[in-house]
Design an enzyme around this catalytic site. Structure first.
Site, PDB file in Angstrom:
ATOM      1  N   ASP A  14       2.728   6.109   5.182  1.00 35.79           N
ATOM      2  CA  ASP A  14       0.965   4.969   4.816  1.00 35.79           C
ATOM      3  C   ASP A  14       0.088   6.189   5.658  1.00 35.79           C
ATOM      4  OD1 ASP A  14       2.705   3.406   2.989  1.00 35.79           O
ATOM      5  OD2 ASP A  14       3.789   2.562   4.689  1.00 35.79           O
ATOM      6  N   GLY A  16      -2.159   7.713   4.312  1.00 34.81           N
ATOM      7  CA  GLY A  16      -3.738   8.622   4.490  1.00 34.81           C
ATOM      8  C   GLY A  16      -3.070   9.783   3.680  1.00 34.81           C
ATOM      9  N   LYS A  17      -1.982  10.301   3.432  1.00 32.84           N
ATOM     10  CA  LYS A  17      -1.454  12.766   3.608  1.00 32.84           C
ATOM     11  C   LYS A  17      -2.065  12.867   2.250  1.00 32.84           C
ATOM     12  CE  LYS A  17       3.162  11.319   2.991  1.00 32.84           C
ATOM     13  NZ  LYS A  17       2.898   9.609   4.447  1.00 32.84           N
ATOM     14  N   LYS A  19      -4.986  11.834   0.273  1.00 33.91           N
ATOM     15  CA  LYS A  19      -6.441  11.864   0.338  1.00 33.91           C
ATOM     16  C   LYS A  19      -6.870  13.248   1.190  1.00 33.91           C
ATOM     17  CE  LYS A  19     -10.736  11.541   3.063  1.00 33.91           C
ATOM     18  NZ  LYS A  19     -11.170  10.360   3.650  1.00 33.91           N
ATOM     19  N   GLY A  41       3.900   6.884  -1.630  1.00 33.88           N
ATOM     20  CA  GLY A  41       3.131   5.889  -2.667  1.00 33.88           C
ATOM     21  C   GLY A  41       1.715   7.252  -2.181  1.00 33.88           C
ATOM     22  N   HIS A  42       1.079   7.460  -3.101  1.00 29.01           N
ATOM     23  CA  HIS A  42       0.041   8.610  -2.447  1.00 29.01           C
ATOM     24  C   HIS A  42      -1.608   7.609  -3.331  1.00 29.01           C
ATOM     25  CE1 HIS A  42       2.388  11.841  -1.038  1.00 29.01           C
ATOM     26  NE2 HIS A  42       2.226  11.404   0.189  1.00 29.01           N
ATOM     27  N   THR A 297       1.093   0.935  -1.521  1.00 25.36           N
ATOM     28  CA  THR A 297       1.148   1.663  -2.830  1.00 25.36           C
ATOM     29  C   THR A 297       2.485   1.291  -4.339  1.00 25.36           C
ATOM     30  OG1 THR A 297      -0.353   3.112  -1.708  1.00 25.36           O
ATOM     31  CG2 THR A 297      -0.035   4.214  -4.229  1.00 25.36           C
ATOM     32  N   THR A 298       3.562   1.415  -3.579  1.00 23.34           N
ATOM     33  CA  THR A 298       4.495   1.351  -4.715  1.00 23.34           C
ATOM     34  C   THR A 298       5.144   0.016  -4.844  1.00 23.34           C
ATOM     35  OG1 THR A 298       5.285   3.570  -4.033  1.00 23.34           O
ATOM     36  CG2 THR A 298       7.126   2.411  -4.866  1.00 23.34           C
ATOM     37  N   THR A 299       5.115  -1.144  -3.601  1.00 23.47           N
ATOM     38  CA  THR A 299       5.609  -1.590  -3.658  1.00 23.47           C
ATOM     39  C   THR A 299       4.821  -3.132  -2.904  1.00 23.47           C
ATOM     40  OG1 THR A 299       6.069  -1.974  -0.962  1.00 23.47           O
ATOM     41  CG2 THR A 299       7.939  -1.266  -2.596  1.00 23.47           C
ATOM     42  N   SER A 411     -11.225  11.010   9.500  1.00 26.60           N
ATOM     43  CA  SER A 411     -11.328   9.942   7.945  1.00 26.60           C
ATOM     44  C   SER A 411     -12.461   8.773   7.932  1.00 26.60           C
ATOM     45  CB  SER A 411      -9.964   9.680   7.004  1.00 26.60           C
ATOM     46  OG  SER A 411     -10.847   8.793   5.403  1.00 26.60           O
ATOM     47  N   VAL A 412     -13.039   8.455   7.884  1.00 27.78           N
ATOM     48  CA  VAL A 412     -14.069   7.373   7.684  1.00 27.78           C
ATOM     49  C   VAL A 412     -14.499   6.454   7.097  1.00 27.78           C
ATOM     50  CG1 VAL A 412     -15.789   8.672   9.629  1.00 27.78           C
ATOM     51  CG2 VAL A 412     -16.504   9.313   7.697  1.00 27.78           C
ATOM     52  N   GLY A 413     -13.752   6.920   5.661  1.00 23.17           N
ATOM     53  CA  GLY A 413     -13.355   5.565   4.341  1.00 23.17           C
ATOM     54  C   GLY A 413     -12.257   6.959   2.915  1.00 23.17           C
TER      55      GLY A 413
END
Length: 425
Positions: A14, A16-17, A19, A41-42, A297-299, A411-413
């Site tokens: 989880d 952020g892969k 993105k 879940g991406h 994302t998945t659950t 990453s800033v967003g």
């Protein structure tokens, strides 16, 4: 972009892969999933919209990019067709996807068995997504599985009946309802016809692409600390989530990998049971959870929250051979008076050189922290590292020094545009 770039989760998943893969896929001819299944879940956000992918690789949104579900993936054909149907309804053609003929197939029986096994474990349950991932990998290693190439072949009914007969015996022993073999077979035969056009020998496809100097981006699911060998065993997933799994999950030899980017949050999260020394079980943890929208994302399960664990992250740098780190969600820490980083563990008053192998020891580790000044500024519009607040730059630099790997992206967003490039990728 280098010939073969790998993106792996450097923590407990989880991170952020999705993105980062989506960002790098702009220059990739191929995007490849090499392990896991639809337990992944991406989330990808662009043009003001957010998309969730579970099985399909993150390059789907680039029409000229070929998306490969590799041989190391466990493949749920029902999930695959449902995901494609949803994406097509949103305007994506989905004609740029191929599935390895060597990937193993998840059937309904695997999912039912997964749930029954978790229930039987009671307090010792691993906390799986109950998607059938573990039982399918069990069949793969036990040499009982059905691969995609078999699924679309004429002898599939014979293989399916033998497999589900075995699964039904296990289900009955666990007090669960057995699968109706013949009725489910009819359904799967119809599904196999829909899957057949996607099936290819992806090992030939990918190696020929490499030899033709195409760019290949390989994306992992979950994270290295959930790796079956290197993670918080037994509270891990059933596949090789670390970079070492790329060669066995794609058929691309190890010497063909050019760059390995580890994705890590500016803090730590994990889902399910298992050791988590820096966990924040307080209001601050809840605040970070809400700011970071830390729900699966998945659950949809709330993720456990903690300060960044540099001990675990340094371990991940080593076992993955990371050439760089993409540090995610730095903006979530804005507004805090102070921030902390775990610098080392002690166990029985002894400083440990790394994370321990035994989960019982890892759970007893005492984390030691460095406390740093926070920053109040909104950094979501910053595009250059030097324009970040001094405290944020200090945080990044200290993390980098503690883990022994360069932080090459920040990453800033959530959007593609909210990404700072700081070094060679």
């Amino acid at each position: 972009m280098k010939p073969v770039t790998v993106v792996v989760g450097a923590q407990w998943g989880d991170e952020g892969k999705g993105k980062i893969t989506d960002f790098l896929a702009e220059k990739a001819n191929f995007v490849v999933r090499y392990q896991g299944g639809d337990n992944a879940g991406h989330s990808i956000q662009f043009n003001g919209k957010k998309y969730a992918l579970h099985l399909i690789p993150s390059g789907l949104f680039k029409p000229k990019t070929i998306n490969v579900i590799g041989n190391g993936v466990v493949f749920n054909p029902k999930t695959f067709l449902k995901e494609i149907q949803g994406l097509k309804a949103q305007g994506f053609a989905c004609d740029n996807i191929v599935v390895s003929d060597r990937a193993h197939v998840i059937f309904d029986a695997h999912q039912v068995l997964d749930a029954a096994q978790e229930t039987a474990k009671g307090d010792q349950a691993v906390g799986t997504t109950r998607k059938g991932i573990g039982p399918t990998y069990q069949d793969k290693v036990g040499r009982n599985g059905v691969r995609v190439g078999d699924f679309v072949a004429d002898n599939f009914p014979q293989l399916y009946r033998a497999l589900i007969t075995q699964k039904n015996a296990q289900l009955v022993a666990l007090g669960a309802q057995p699968i109706d073999i013949e009725a489910s077979l009819v359904d799967y035969l119809a599904i196999a016809e829909q899957i057949k056009p996607f099936v290819k020998d992806t090992i030939v496809l990918l190696n020929e692409a490499y030899e033709q100097h195409k760019t290949i981006l390989v994306e992992g699911a979950q994270g290295a600390l959930l790796d079956i060998d290197f993670g918080t065993y037994p509270y891990v997933t059933s596949s090789s989530t670390s970079a070492g799994g790329v060669a066995t999950g794609t058929g691309l030899g190890p010497t063909r990998i050019s760059s390995i980017i580890g994705v890590a949050k500016a803090y730590s999260t994990r889902v399910g049971n298992g050791a988590f020394p820096t966990e924040l079980k307080n209001e601050l943890g809840q605040l970070i959870r809400e700011r970071g929208r830390e729900y699966g994302t998945t659950t949809g399960r709330p993720r456990r929250i903690g300060w960044l664990d540099a001990v675990a992250l340094r371990y991940s740098v080593r076992v993955n051979g990371l050439t760089g780190i993409a540090l995610m969600l730095l903006d979530v820490l804005s507004g805090l008076d102070t921030v902390q980083i775990c610098t080392h563990y002690t166990l029985n008053n002894q400083t440990l050189p790394s994370v321990p192998a035994r989960i019982e020891d890892w759970a007893k580790c005492v984390p030691h922290f460095v406390t740093l000044p926070g920053w109040q500024e909104d950094i979501t519009h910053v595009t250059k590292f030097e324009d970040l607040p001094a405290a944020a730059r200090q945080y990044v630099t200290i993390v980098e020094n503690l883990i022994g790997a360069p932080i090459v992206m920040i990453s800033v967003g959530p959007s593609r545009e909210q990404t700072i490039i700081r070094g060679e990728i």
